[in-house]
Design an enzyme around this catalytic site. Structure first.
Site, PDB file in Angstrom:
ATOM      1  N   ARG A  28      36.676 -63.587 -50.848  1.00  0.00           N
ATOM      2  CA  ARG A  28      36.602 -63.034 -49.494  1.00  0.00           C
ATOM      3  C   ARG A  28      37.663 -63.650 -48.594  1.00  0.00           C
ATOM      4  O   ARG A  28      38.262 -62.961 -47.770  1.00  0.00           O
ATOM      5  CB  ARG A  28      35.200 -63.272 -48.919  1.00  0.00           C
ATOM      6  CG  ARG A  28      34.900 -62.410 -47.691  1.00  0.00           C
ATOM      7  CD  ARG A  28      35.224 -63.094 -46.390  1.00  0.00           C
ATOM      8  NE  ARG A  28      34.657 -64.413 -46.354  1.00  0.00           N
ATOM      9  CZ  ARG A  28      35.291 -65.464 -45.862  1.00  0.00           C
ATOM     10  NH1 ARG A  28      36.505 -65.342 -45.350  1.00  0.00           N
ATOM     11  NH2 ARG A  28      34.726 -66.655 -45.866  1.00  0.00           N
ATOM     12  N   GLY A  75      44.041 -79.334 -36.065  1.00  0.00           N
ATOM     13  CA  GLY A  75      43.167 -78.323 -36.633  1.00  0.00           C
ATOM     14  C   GLY A  75      42.375 -77.621 -35.547  1.00  0.00           C
ATOM     15  O   GLY A  75      42.644 -76.475 -35.201  1.00  0.00           O
ATOM     16  N   TRP A  84      46.411 -76.090 -45.181  1.00  0.00           N
ATOM     17  CA  TRP A  84      45.176 -75.363 -45.504  1.00  0.00           C
ATOM     18  C   TRP A  84      45.347 -73.878 -45.224  1.00  0.00           C
ATOM     19  O   TRP A  84      44.526 -73.259 -44.550  1.00  0.00           O
ATOM     20  CB  TRP A  84      43.969 -75.939 -44.753  1.00  0.00           C
ATOM     21  CG  TRP A  84      43.672 -77.356 -45.107  1.00  0.00           C
ATOM     22  CD1 TRP A  84      43.746 -78.442 -44.312  1.00  0.00           C
ATOM     23  CD2 TRP A  84      43.274 -77.835 -46.410  1.00  0.00           C
ATOM     24  NE1 TRP A  84      43.421 -79.581 -45.017  1.00  0.00           N
ATOM     25  CE2 TRP A  84      43.118 -79.239 -46.311  1.00  0.00           C
ATOM     26  CE3 TRP A  84      43.032 -77.224 -47.648  1.00  0.00           C
ATOM     27  CZ2 TRP A  84      42.747 -80.036 -47.383  1.00  0.00           C
ATOM     28  CZ3 TRP A  84      42.660 -78.016 -48.714  1.00  0.00           C
ATOM     29  CH2 TRP A  84      42.510 -79.402 -48.585  1.00  0.00           C
ATOM     30  N   THR A 140      45.441 -70.265 -46.667  1.00  0.00           N
ATOM     31  CA  THR A 140      45.094 -69.377 -47.779  1.00  0.00           C
ATOM     32  C   THR A 140      46.242 -68.403 -48.045  1.00  0.00           C
ATOM     33  O   THR A 140      46.824 -67.842 -47.125  1.00  0.00           O
ATOM     34  CB  THR A 140      43.811 -68.594 -47.450  1.00  0.00           C
ATOM     35  OG1 THR A 140      42.729 -69.513 -47.295  1.00  0.00           O
ATOM     36  CG2 THR A 140      43.463 -67.618 -48.576  1.00  0.00           C
ATOM     37  N   ASN A 182      38.958 -64.078 -34.155  1.00  0.00           N
ATOM     38  CA  ASN A 182      37.681 -63.447 -33.840  1.00  0.00           C
ATOM     39  C   ASN A 182      37.324 -62.372 -34.863  1.00  0.00           C
ATOM     40  O   ASN A 182      36.172 -62.253 -35.281  1.00  0.00           O
ATOM     41  CB  ASN A 182      37.721 -62.843 -32.438  1.00  0.00           C
ATOM     42  CG  ASN A 182      37.318 -63.847 -31.374  1.00  0.00           C
ATOM     43  OD1 ASN A 182      36.597 -64.804 -31.648  1.00  0.00           O
ATOM     44  ND2 ASN A 182      37.794 -63.642 -30.169  1.00  0.00           N
ATOM     45  N   GLN A 194       3.936 -73.294 -54.294  1.00  0.00           N
ATOM     46  CA  GLN A 194       4.149 -73.136 -52.861  1.00  0.00           C
ATOM     47  C   GLN A 194       5.518 -73.626 -52.390  1.00  0.00           C
ATOM     48  O   GLN A 194       6.166 -72.986 -51.557  1.00  0.00           O
ATOM     49  CB  GLN A 194       3.040 -73.874 -52.095  1.00  0.00           C
ATOM     50  CG  GLN A 194       1.668 -73.262 -52.315  1.00  0.00           C
ATOM     51  CD  GLN A 194       0.556 -74.073 -51.661  1.00  0.00           C
ATOM     52  OE1 GLN A 194       0.823 -75.067 -50.996  1.00  0.00           O
ATOM     53  NE2 GLN A 194      -0.679 -73.647 -51.845  1.00  0.00           N
ATOM     54  N   GLU A 200      38.179 -71.897 -39.547  1.00  0.00           N
ATOM     55  CA  GLU A 200      38.208 -70.908 -38.467  1.00  0.00           C
ATOM     56  C   GLU A 200      37.197 -71.260 -37.377  1.00  0.00           C
ATOM     57  O   GLU A 200      36.458 -70.413 -36.885  1.00  0.00           O
ATOM     58  CB  GLU A 200      38.009 -69.496 -39.017  1.00  0.00           C
ATOM     59  CG  GLU A 200      39.133 -69.117 -39.969  1.00  0.00           C
ATOM     60  CD  GLU A 200      39.184 -67.653 -40.307  1.00  0.00           C
ATOM     61  OE1 GLU A 200      38.685 -66.851 -39.506  1.00  0.00           O
ATOM     62  OE2 GLU A 200      39.739 -67.323 -41.365  1.00  0.00           O
TER      63      GLU A 200
END
Length: 432
Positions: free
Chosen positions: A129, A176, A204, A206, A287, A327, A411
């Site tokens: 993803r 960061g 970092w 991707t 966002n 349980q 993020e």
């Protein structure tokens, strides 16, 4: 009102007043009035009822591709820390890349449908993803929103097919959670008019080792304003751009992560986003990606629930009983299913608002923080159901736990989103 309350203060009076009324009612056969409903543990609060027929069809298409094509190879990919770039081409052929963009070979689906795609992919692995989200939300997204028509036509069709791979360079080794303090600089080329020289490092990132085009956010040396640049690898002279891979990761091992080193890398001014400046550009991209993460992590949690449920039903202890009978196990499953159901509903609601242009950044922060935290917490708890077998990667639960720690971190780490929400609630800035 006080007289009404005092009249029924005595339990006997209350009972006497109700009894004649109940006796006057004719009994109803509820079984004949409506069908008997069954609780669906895979969709506890019937979130599918909130989806359109098109969204359901898109979700089913994405789920089918992910389960048939990605799931069979994820275990070995995770073990080998290997990411096959052809996956992006497969996703492009299926219509999963830049899916919410209208035109340029993209599907133009709703915001919620885009989130359902990320949920399907993350149900297999967060690393897969992540690779898709960077391509779609963090590279295709800003090109579509901030780019010139020439930039859009040059890159978006190829990216939609997975033929051109992108990455997003914002995070730096020393910055960061505080991207405003970035050190990457862009200065006018002293000898080549219409060009900038970019220098600095990102980490970092991707997809960076395999990226063809890199979205780089840098400060203009003359003004200090943050601007976005499209760095095309094939146009960079030798020695000006390097993207080494970061190996031996504990999580997201099925995706490829690296650094970006720029040393006076020449970039045409035509490759700069023409109008957007400051952190508004990268934050708007984040966002969109954060929304995908919020719904995506619910896919990972749902897979953890399914795996733990199957294991608990098959594993027998104490006089041959399945441990699902006990349980402590049932409570773990109930807590996880509840959080997954609530998180999914919240993400769909925010997705609807986002699609209508009514979602605030704080809404995104809330669901990103909550869903990542709950997915990680419940995955860790569900891992306990497997006992010592959870150590084996063949059961898959440990892979999700390691991945979800990263999703809770990148993020916008959860504590940072807490401060964003706190600022919105109190009006006071806690970052300084």
């Amino acid at each position: 009102m006080s007289r009404l309350l005092s009249r029924f203060h005595s339990p006997r009076r209350l009972a006497a007043s109700i009894t004649p009324l109940t006796r006057s009612l004719k009994p109803r056969n509820y079984a004949s009035a409506s069908p008997i409903l069954q609780f669906d543990w895979e969709d506890p609060l019937a979130s599918k009822n909130l989806l359109t027929e098109e969204e359901l069809a898109i979700s089913e298409t994405a789920e089918r591709y992910c389960q048939e094509q990605l799931l069979p190879r994820v275990l070995q990919a995770y073990r080998d820390e290997h990411y096959d770039p052809k996956i992006l081409e497969e996703m492009g052929e299926t219509g999963l890349l830049g899916a919410t963009i209208d035109g340029y070979g993209c599907a133009g689906v709703s915001t919620v449908a885009g989130g359902l795609i990320t949920r399907a992919v993350e149900r297999v692995d967060s690393g897969y993803r992540s690779g898709m989200s960077v391509q779609s939300s963090l590279v295709m997204g800003p090109i579509h929103e901030f780019g010139t028509q020439e930039q859009k036509e040059k890159y978006l069709p190829g990216m939609a097919k997975g033929k051109i791979i992108g990455c997003f360079g914002l995070t730096e080794p020393n910055h960061g959670s505080d991207p405003g303090s970035m050190e990457t600089m862009a200065r006018p080329h002293p000898q080549k008019k219409g060009y900038f020289l970019l220098s600095g490092s990102k980490t970092w990132i991707t997809n960076s080792p395999i990226a063809d085009v890199l979205v780089i956010w840098a400060k203009l040396k003359e003004t200090g304003k943050i601007r976005g640049f499209l760095v095309d690898r094939k146009d960079c002279p030798a020695g000006t751009l390097s993207t080494p891979a970061i190996k031996n990761k504990n999580g997201l091992r099925a995706s490829i992560t690296g650094m970006i080193h720029l040393e006076d890398c020449p970039v045409p001014e035509a490759n700069m986003f023409p109008e957007v400046e400051g952190l508004r550009g990268p934050f708007s991209c984040l966002n969109s990606a954060r929304y995908g993460i919020a719904l995506g992590t619910m896919g990972a949690l749902e897979d953890c629930i399914a795996r733990a449920r199957t294991y608990a039903l098959e594993r027998k202890q104490f006089k041959g009983n399945p441990i699902a009978k006990y349980q402590l196990v049932q409570k773990k499953l109930a807590d996880a299913a509840t959080d997954a159901a609530y998180g999914t509903l919240a993400a769909i609601q925010v997705g609807r608002l986002k699609g209508e242009g009514k979602a605030t950044p704080e809404m995104i922060s809330m669901i990103k923080r909550q869903n990542c935290d709950k997915a990680l917490h419940n995955a860790r708890v569900l891992q306990e159901i497997f006992g010592g077998n959870a150590v084996s990667d063949e059961y898959g639960i440990g892979r999700h736990v390691a991945n979800l720690f990263v999703t809770q971190t990148y993020e916008g780490q959860s504590d940072i989103h807490s401060l964003i929400l706190g600022r919105a609630i109190t009006g006071l800035q806690a970052f300084v």
